[in-house]
Design an enzyme around this catalytic site. Structure first.
Site, PDB file in Angstrom:
ATOM      1  N   PRO A   1       5.569  15.705   1.470  1.00 29.36           N
ATOM      2  CA  PRO A   1       4.770  14.514   1.774  1.00 29.36           C
ATOM      3  C   PRO A   1       5.497  13.516   2.662  1.00 29.36           C
ATOM      4  O   PRO A   1       4.884  12.925   3.565  1.00 29.36           O
ATOM      5  CB  PRO A   1       4.481  13.916   0.396  1.00 29.36           C
ATOM      6  CG  PRO A   1       4.665  15.029  -0.570  1.00 29.36           C
ATOM      7  CD  PRO A   1       5.716  15.919   0.013  1.00 29.36           C
TER       8      PRO A   1
ATOM      9  N   GLU B   1     -32.938 -14.633  -2.079  1.00 30.73           N
ATOM     10  CA  GLU B   1     -31.968 -14.977  -3.127  1.00 30.73           C
ATOM     11  C   GLU B   1     -30.809 -13.990  -3.148  1.00 30.73           C
ATOM     12  O   GLU B   1     -29.640 -14.373  -3.300  1.00 30.73           O
ATOM     13  CB  GLU B   1     -32.680 -15.016  -4.485  1.00 30.73           C
ATOM     14  CG  GLU B   1     -33.680 -16.149  -4.610  1.00 30.73           C
ATOM     15  CD  GLU B   1     -34.606 -16.012  -5.801  1.00 30.73           C
ATOM     16  OE1 GLU B   1     -35.236 -17.013  -6.176  1.00 30.73           O
ATOM     17  OE2 GLU B   1     -34.717 -14.894  -6.357  1.00 30.73           O
TER      18      GLU B   1
ATOM     19  N   GLY C   1       0.789  -1.224   0.000  1.00 32.27           N
ATOM     20  CA  GLY C   1       0.000   0.000   0.000  1.00 32.27           C
ATOM     21  C   GLY C   1       0.817   1.267   0.000  1.00 32.27           C
ATOM     22  O   GLY C   1       0.333   2.331   0.393  1.00 32.27           O
ATOM     23  N   THR C   2       2.075   1.186  -0.484  1.00 37.73           N
ATOM     24  CA  THR C   2       2.932   2.378  -0.529  1.00 37.73           C
ATOM     25  C   THR C   2       2.288   3.480  -1.361  1.00 37.73           C
ATOM     26  O   THR C   2       2.303   4.650  -0.971  1.00 37.73           O
ATOM     27  CB  THR C   2       4.313   2.018  -1.111  1.00 37.73           C
ATOM     28  OG1 THR C   2       4.907   1.014  -0.276  1.00 37.73           O
ATOM     29  CG2 THR C   2       5.212   3.228  -1.163  1.00 37.73           C
TER      30      THR C   2
ATOM     31  N   SER D   1     -41.086 -13.093 -12.848  1.00 35.53           N
ATOM     32  CA  SER D   1     -40.871 -13.770 -14.116  1.00 35.53           C
ATOM     33  C   SER D   1     -41.232 -12.858 -15.274  1.00 35.53           C
ATOM     34  O   SER D   1     -42.170 -12.059 -15.192  1.00 35.53           O
ATOM     35  CB  SER D   1     -41.719 -15.042 -14.196  1.00 35.53           C
ATOM     36  OG  SER D   1     -41.611 -15.645 -15.470  1.00 35.53           O
TER      37      SER D   1
ATOM     38  N   THR E   1     -36.364 -33.926   8.546  1.00 39.64           N
ATOM     39  CA  THR E   1     -34.945 -34.241   8.509  1.00 39.64           C
ATOM     40  C   THR E   1     -34.665 -34.954   7.193  1.00 39.64           C
ATOM     41  O   THR E   1     -35.484 -35.765   6.728  1.00 39.64           O
ATOM     42  CB  THR E   1     -34.536 -35.154   9.689  1.00 39.64           C
ATOM     43  OG1 THR E   1     -35.290 -36.365   9.634  1.00 39.64           O
ATOM     44  CG2 THR E   1     -34.781 -34.458  11.026  1.00 39.64           C
ATOM     45  N   HIS E   2     -33.535 -34.644   6.580  1.00 39.54           N
ATOM     46  CA  HIS E   2     -33.199 -35.182   5.253  1.00 39.54           C
ATOM     47  C   HIS E   2     -34.257 -34.780   4.214  1.00 39.54           C
ATOM     48  O   HIS E   2     -34.442 -35.465   3.199  1.00 39.54           O
ATOM     49  CB  HIS E   2     -33.076 -36.706   5.275  1.00 39.54           C
ATOM     50  CG  HIS E   2     -32.087 -37.223   6.274  1.00 39.54           C
ATOM     51  ND1 HIS E   2     -30.768 -37.451   5.974  1.00 39.54           N
ATOM     52  CD2 HIS E   2     -32.232 -37.537   7.591  1.00 39.54           C
ATOM     53  CE1 HIS E   2     -30.134 -37.895   7.053  1.00 39.54           C
ATOM     54  NE2 HIS E   2     -31.009 -37.939   8.058  1.00 39.54           N
TER      55      HIS E   2
ATOM     56  N   THR F   1       4.529   3.257   5.577  1.00 37.86           N
ATOM     57  CA  THR F   1       3.375   2.543   5.050  1.00 37.86           C
ATOM     58  C   THR F   1       3.143   1.270   5.845  1.00 37.86           C
ATOM     59  O   THR F   1       2.004   0.887   6.130  1.00 37.86           O
ATOM     60  CB  THR F   1       3.599   2.182   3.570  1.00 37.86           C
ATOM     61  OG1 THR F   1       3.736   3.380   2.809  1.00 37.86           O
ATOM     62  CG2 THR F   1       2.444   1.360   3.014  1.00 37.86           C
ATOM     63  N   ASN F   2       4.245   0.630   6.235  1.00 38.19           N
ATOM     64  CA  ASN F   2       4.169  -0.706   6.812  1.00 38.19           C
ATOM     65  C   ASN F   2       3.495  -0.757   8.177  1.00 38.19           C
ATOM     66  O   ASN F   2       2.992  -1.811   8.571  1.00 38.19           O
ATOM     67  CB  ASN F   2       5.576  -1.308   6.909  1.00 38.19           C
ATOM     68  CG  ASN F   2       6.244  -1.386   5.560  1.00 38.19           C
ATOM     69  OD1 ASN F   2       5.651  -1.079   4.532  1.00 38.19           O
ATOM     70  ND2 ASN F   2       7.503  -1.790   5.554  1.00 38.19           N
TER      71      ASN F   2
ATOM     72  N   LYS G   1     -46.169 -14.364 -11.214  1.00 42.09           N
ATOM     73  CA  LYS G   1     -45.222 -15.124 -10.397  1.00 42.09           C
ATOM     74  C   LYS G   1     -44.421 -14.175  -9.504  1.00 42.09           C
ATOM     75  O   LYS G   1     -43.939 -13.143  -9.954  1.00 42.09           O
ATOM     76  CB  LYS G   1     -44.264 -15.911 -11.289  1.00 42.09           C
ATOM     77  CG  LYS G   1     -43.457 -16.979 -10.550  1.00 42.09           C
ATOM     78  CD  LYS G   1     -42.681 -17.820 -11.560  1.00 42.09           C
ATOM     79  CE  LYS G   1     -42.084 -19.053 -10.910  1.00 42.09           C
ATOM     80  NZ  LYS G   1     -41.117 -18.736  -9.862  1.00 42.09           N
ATOM     81  N   VAL G   2     -44.276 -14.548  -8.239  1.00 43.21           N
ATOM     82  CA  VAL G   2     -43.496 -13.767  -7.285  1.00 43.21           C
ATOM     83  C   VAL G   2     -42.464 -14.696  -6.645  1.00 43.21           C
ATOM     84  O   VAL G   2     -42.811 -15.758  -6.128  1.00 43.21           O
ATOM     85  CB  VAL G   2     -44.392 -13.138  -6.200  1.00 43.21           C
ATOM     86  CG1 VAL G   2     -43.538 -12.366  -5.198  1.00 43.21           C
ATOM     87  CG2 VAL G   2     -45.431 -12.224  -6.837  1.00 43.21           C
ATOM     88  N   ASN G   3     -41.214 -14.300  -6.688  1.00 42.55           N
ATOM     89  CA  ASN G   3     -40.121 -15.127  -6.182  1.00 42.55           C
ATOM     90  C   ASN G   3     -39.594 -14.605  -4.844  1.00 42.55           C
ATOM     91  O   ASN G   3     -39.808 -13.442  -4.501  1.00 42.55           O
ATOM     92  CB  ASN G   3     -38.972 -15.150  -7.199  1.00 42.55           C
ATOM     93  CG  ASN G   3     -39.371 -15.789  -8.513  1.00 42.55           C
ATOM     94  OD1 ASN G   3     -40.265 -16.634  -8.552  1.00 42.55           O
ATOM     95  ND2 ASN G   3     -38.725 -15.393  -9.591  1.00 42.55           N
TER      96      ASN G   3
END
Length: 458
Positions: A129, A330, A102-103, A317, A186-187, A139-140, A323-325
């Site tokens: 500067p 998402e 980042g110098t 869509s 479950t599963h 910088t370091n 259609k409503v998603n």
């Protein structure tokens, strides 16, 4: 217009270079512009602000120690405070994919502050500067310190508050939905009954746990290595500088920043960004699971589970009318995918540290701070536009629960596992409920009815 009317000539150790006349930055920033035309992305305002705080704190300390003339020092402080306020944001133009450590970024700040400070002293003397703005610094040590400061501010001011809101929103829904009985799964297959509020209480506590972990990680970000200079040996540093500059940093930020226990470890490693990114990755992992659950629970509205409903936010869509998603869920999932990828980028860059310094700090800074920003923005959208508006479809919850084959689990203590399994298989093969099979077999006693009562099982 000819070049002389648009540009000025500046010199540095590599020679002469043309810089726009209107720019406050100088030759080294211009070289970075020319060399690193990579992404068009610069480090965020919160990082520039942290750099400004460091420059102001350092100048104040140097004046107090008698190493910086008061008139020049006051000009540097004023210029740095203007940077902190955002007055010169358009002057910070170095790409995030830049020279190592980042110098170029540090010199961008040094040059802007030096030019502005020179104006403020009326041009009677030139503020340098390196010699003046960067006095007692490298910088370091300043770059990783600015990163920790910026991240601490972002997590405190933005991410933790929205995580509180998310946890509270889930807890409110848990309380609201606690009377609602439904089928557990479950599963992705039938499970014993559960209360919808119990599901949501799990989401609330998951968020709360990660929030607590992030709060613990925040303490590590309060460690900053100002005064370490090039490699931690405090070369060219006046005795007493570090405690004074730390006090000034605390005063300007109202945060408990402190020296590292071992300055060399701080200089060598990107400890806290790596650890914080792991926590952000965990948060992203949990949010993917939670948002996926909510998408499943709201799936339908006619062909899915449809146990909950989500607030509609936009058409879903271009071909299927009406259609409503689950758009907000998402979006959140996508952000979490990005954050998980960002954790890998930070870890990979962290591996690249060699000997006394990690030269990948600019990309770590960009990635870490952007991950915080993305997550805060996503959650700040998720809560009001989705979680707060979730409602329950009680009829569907009851229907799926009453048809669940796992109600047979309540019979195991009295009828035994094998007999209960036979009843469950019969119900499945004949497409009947557990209660219907029990009735046909003459087993539907009051004790059995209580054993398969969802309220008792949940």
């Amino acid at each position: 217009m000819d070049a002389s009317s648009q540009y000025r000539m500046e010199n540095d150790t590599l020679g002469s270079i043309m810089v726009p006349k209107s720019a406050y930055y100088g030759s080294q920033t211009q070289r970075a512009i020319d060399n690193f035309n990579i992404s068009g992305i610069t480090l965020p305002r919160v990082f520039i602000k942290a750099q400004g705080i460091i420059k102001a704190a350092s100048a104040t300390t140097n004046m107090a120690m008698g190493t910086l003339a008061p008139d020049m020092g006051k000009a540097i402080v004023q210029a740095a405070e203007e940077v902190i306020e955002g007055k010169w944001d358009n002057e910070f133009v170095v790409d995030v994919y830049q020279a190592g450590a980042g110098t170029s970024q540090n010199m961008n700040v040094n040059e802007v502050i030096a030019s502005r400070a020179t104006e403020l002293v009326g041009g009677t003397q030139r503020v340098n500067p390196n010699d003046h703005v960067n006095m007692s610094q490298s910088t370091n040590d300043t770059f990783p310190s600015a990163l920790n400061m910026a991240a601490a501010e972002e997590i405190t001011a933005r991410l933790l508050p929205v995580l509180n809101k998310l946890q509270e929103a889930f807890q409110k829904k848990a309380d609201q939905f606690m009377p609602i009985l439904k089928a557990g799964r479950t599963h992705l297959h039938d499970g014993v009954p559960i209360r919808l509020g119990q599901e949501f209480s799990g989401y609330a506590e998951t968020v709360n746990t990660v929030r607590q972990q992030l709060t613990e990680r925040l303490d590590g970000l309060y460690v900053i290595g100002l005064g370490g200079n090039a490699i931690g040996t405090k070369v060219n540093l006046q005795p007493g500088y570090i405690p004074k500059v730390m006090e000034e940093i605390r005063k300007r930020t109202n945060m408990p920043f402190r020296e590292p226990a071992n300055i060399f470890s701080f200089m060598q490693n990107m400890n806290e960004p790596i650890r914080c990114m792991l926590t952000l990755k965990e948060l992203a992992t949990h949010l993917i699971k939670i948002t996926s659950d909510l998408r499943l629970l709201s799936s339908g509205p006619r062909t899915g589970l449809a146990e909950i409903t989500l607030p509609p936010v936009q058409p879903g869509s271009t071909i299927m009318p009406g259609k409503v998603n689950p758009a907000i869920l998402e979006m959140t999932h996508m952000v979490c995918c990005q954050v998980i990828g960002y954790e890998t980028a930070v870890a990979t860059a962290g591996i690249a540290g060699q000997l006394e310094i990690n030269v990948m700090m600019p990309v770590i800074a960009h990635t870490f701070l952007h991950a915080i920003d993305l997550m805060a923005n996503a959650i700040n959208t998720l809560v009001p536009k989705c979680i707060n508006g979730i409602d329950v479809n009680q009829a569907n919850c009851e229907r799926w629960m009453n048809e669940s084959l796992s109600l047979v689990t309540g019979l195991s203590p009295s009828l035994g596992y094998d007999m209960a399994s036979q009843i469950g298989m019969s119900a499945d093969e004949e497409n009947k409920t557990i209660k219907q099979i029990l009735m046909e077999k003459g087993l539907l006693t009051e004790e059995v009815i209580q054993a398969i009562d969802p309220k008792g099982m949940a």
